[in-house]
Design an enzyme around this catalytic site. Sequence first.
Site, PDB file in Angstrom:
ATOM      1  N   HIS A  17      79.501  51.712  37.877  1.00 34.68           N
ATOM      2  CA  HIS A  17      79.475  53.112  38.316  1.00 34.68           C
ATOM      3  C   HIS A  17      80.895  53.608  38.490  1.00 34.68           C
ATOM      4  O   HIS A  17      81.791  52.861  38.872  1.00 34.68           O
ATOM      5  CB  HIS A  17      78.687  53.268  39.622  1.00 34.68           C
ATOM      6  CG  HIS A  17      79.138  52.352  40.717  1.00 34.68           C
ATOM      7  ND1 HIS A  17      78.768  51.026  40.763  1.00 34.68           N
ATOM      8  CD2 HIS A  17      79.924  52.566  41.792  1.00 34.68           C
ATOM      9  CE1 HIS A  17      79.312  50.460  41.836  1.00 34.68           C
ATOM     10  NE2 HIS A  17      80.033  51.372  42.467  1.00 34.68           N
ATOM     11  N   GLY A  54      86.580  45.620  45.431  1.00 35.35           N
ATOM     12  CA  GLY A  54      85.754  46.235  46.469  1.00 35.35           C
ATOM     13  C   GLY A  54      84.382  46.671  45.989  1.00 35.35           C
ATOM     14  O   GLY A  54      83.735  47.502  46.629  1.00 35.35           O
ATOM     15  N   CYS A  71      68.104  45.650  41.554  1.00 33.35           N
ATOM     16  CA  CYS A  71      69.319  46.482  41.546  1.00 33.35           C
ATOM     17  C   CYS A  71      68.975  47.884  42.042  1.00 33.35           C
ATOM     18  O   CYS A  71      68.143  48.571  41.453  1.00 33.35           O
ATOM     19  CB  CYS A  71      69.900  46.522  40.134  1.00 33.35           C
ATOM     20  SG  CYS A  71      71.215  47.745  39.952  1.00 33.35           S
ATOM     21  N   HIS A  92      76.138  47.285  39.519  1.00 35.82           N
ATOM     22  CA  HIS A  92      75.697  48.061  38.354  1.00 35.82           C
ATOM     23  C   HIS A  92      76.842  49.044  38.136  1.00 35.82           C
ATOM     24  O   HIS A  92      77.155  49.841  39.044  1.00 35.82           O
ATOM     25  CB  HIS A  92      74.369  48.763  38.682  1.00 35.82           C
ATOM     26  CG  HIS A  92      73.800  49.609  37.582  1.00 35.82           C
ATOM     27  ND1 HIS A  92      72.458  49.568  37.222  1.00 35.82           N
ATOM     28  CD2 HIS A  92      74.362  50.550  36.781  1.00 35.82           C
ATOM     29  CE1 HIS A  92      72.224  50.435  36.250  1.00 35.82           C
ATOM     30  NE2 HIS A  92      73.365  51.046  35.972  1.00 35.82           N
TER      31      HIS A  92
HETATM   32  P1  5GP Z   1      81.109  50.265  45.223  1.00 35.43           P
HETATM   33  O1  5GP Z   1      81.433  49.764  46.613  1.00 35.43           O
HETATM   34  O2  5GP Z   1      80.251  49.257  44.508  1.00 35.43           O
HETATM   35  O3  5GP Z   1      82.297  50.697  44.434  1.00 35.43           O
HETATM   36  O4  5GP Z   1      80.273  51.600  45.410  1.00 35.43           O
HETATM   37  C1  5GP Z   1      78.921  51.619  45.714  1.00 35.43           C
HETATM   38  C2  5GP Z   1      78.612  52.996  46.228  1.00 35.43           C
HETATM   39  O5  5GP Z   1      77.217  53.175  46.179  1.00 35.43           O
HETATM   40  C3  5GP Z   1      79.045  53.235  47.680  1.00 35.43           C
HETATM   41  O6  5GP Z   1      79.913  54.356  47.734  1.00 35.43           O
HETATM   42  C4  5GP Z   1      77.733  53.468  48.413  1.00 35.43           C
HETATM   43  O7  5GP Z   1      77.851  54.466  49.402  1.00 35.43           O
HETATM   44  C5  5GP Z   1      76.795  53.892  47.304  1.00 35.43           C
HETATM   45  N1  5GP Z   1      75.417  53.519  47.499  1.00 35.43           N
HETATM   46  C6  5GP Z   1      74.938  52.275  47.826  1.00 35.43           C
HETATM   47  N2  5GP Z   1      73.590  52.295  47.888  1.00 35.43           N
HETATM   48  C7  5GP Z   1      73.213  53.567  47.601  1.00 35.43           C
HETATM   49  C8  5GP Z   1      71.932  54.201  47.524  1.00 35.43           C
HETATM   50  O8  5GP Z   1      70.887  53.602  47.719  1.00 35.43           O
HETATM   51  N3  5GP Z   1      71.927  55.525  47.202  1.00 35.43           N
HETATM   52  C9  5GP Z   1      73.083  56.214  46.966  1.00 35.43           C
HETATM   53  N4  5GP Z   1      72.960  57.516  46.673  1.00 35.43           N
HETATM   54  N5  5GP Z   1      74.305  55.646  47.033  1.00 35.43           N
HETATM   55  C10 5GP Z   1      74.368  54.339  47.355  1.00 35.43           C
HETATM   56 ZN    ZN Z   2      71.156  48.002  37.700  1.00 34.07          ZN
END
Ligand code: 5GP
Ligand code: ZN
Length: 114
Positions: free
Chosen positions: A100, A93, A4, A98
């Site tokens: 957030h 989406g 992760c 994990h």
């Molecule tokens: P989700 O699409 O799951 O709601 O949001 C995941 C977020 O994590 C995205 O906005 C993406 O830009 C961010 N993200 C993914 N991998 C990384 C990473 O390795 N570092 C950082 N700082 N942000 C990440």
């Molecule tokens: Zn995790």
Amino acid sequence: MDSCIFCRIVSGEAPAQVVYEDDELFAFEDRHPAAPVHILIIPRRHIVNLAEATPDDAALLGRMAVLAGEIARRQGIAESGFRLVTNSGRHGGQSVFHLHWHLLGGRHLGWPPG
Ligand code: 5GP
Ligand code: ZN
């Protein structure tokens, strides 16, 4: 969860621009910001998403909400306004599994989301 990316950020194995950390929570700048302020607030503990959270997580989730307000004030977007959003599952989406919360601000945010 070795695989992760957010667990790896929490453990220091992967880099991030950290804006807050304590024994339970962690916050860092999103790698691909969708707004002038785009910070991710996560629990250190690996919880997949809100659909997997349980009543035992209630205090932790409450702390995440309070922290979002605190970070918004520190980032100077409390007065202009901000959005706190979590994407859960495929239709939501979610791309990182994990839990957030996205704290977004610094520009007018459209509604409804796409
Ligand atoms: P989700 O699409 O799951 O709601 O949001 C995941 C977020 O994590 C995205 O906005 C993406 O830009 C961010 N993200 C993914 N991998 C990384 C990473 O390795 N570092 C950082 N700082 N942000 C990440
Ligand atoms: Zn995790």
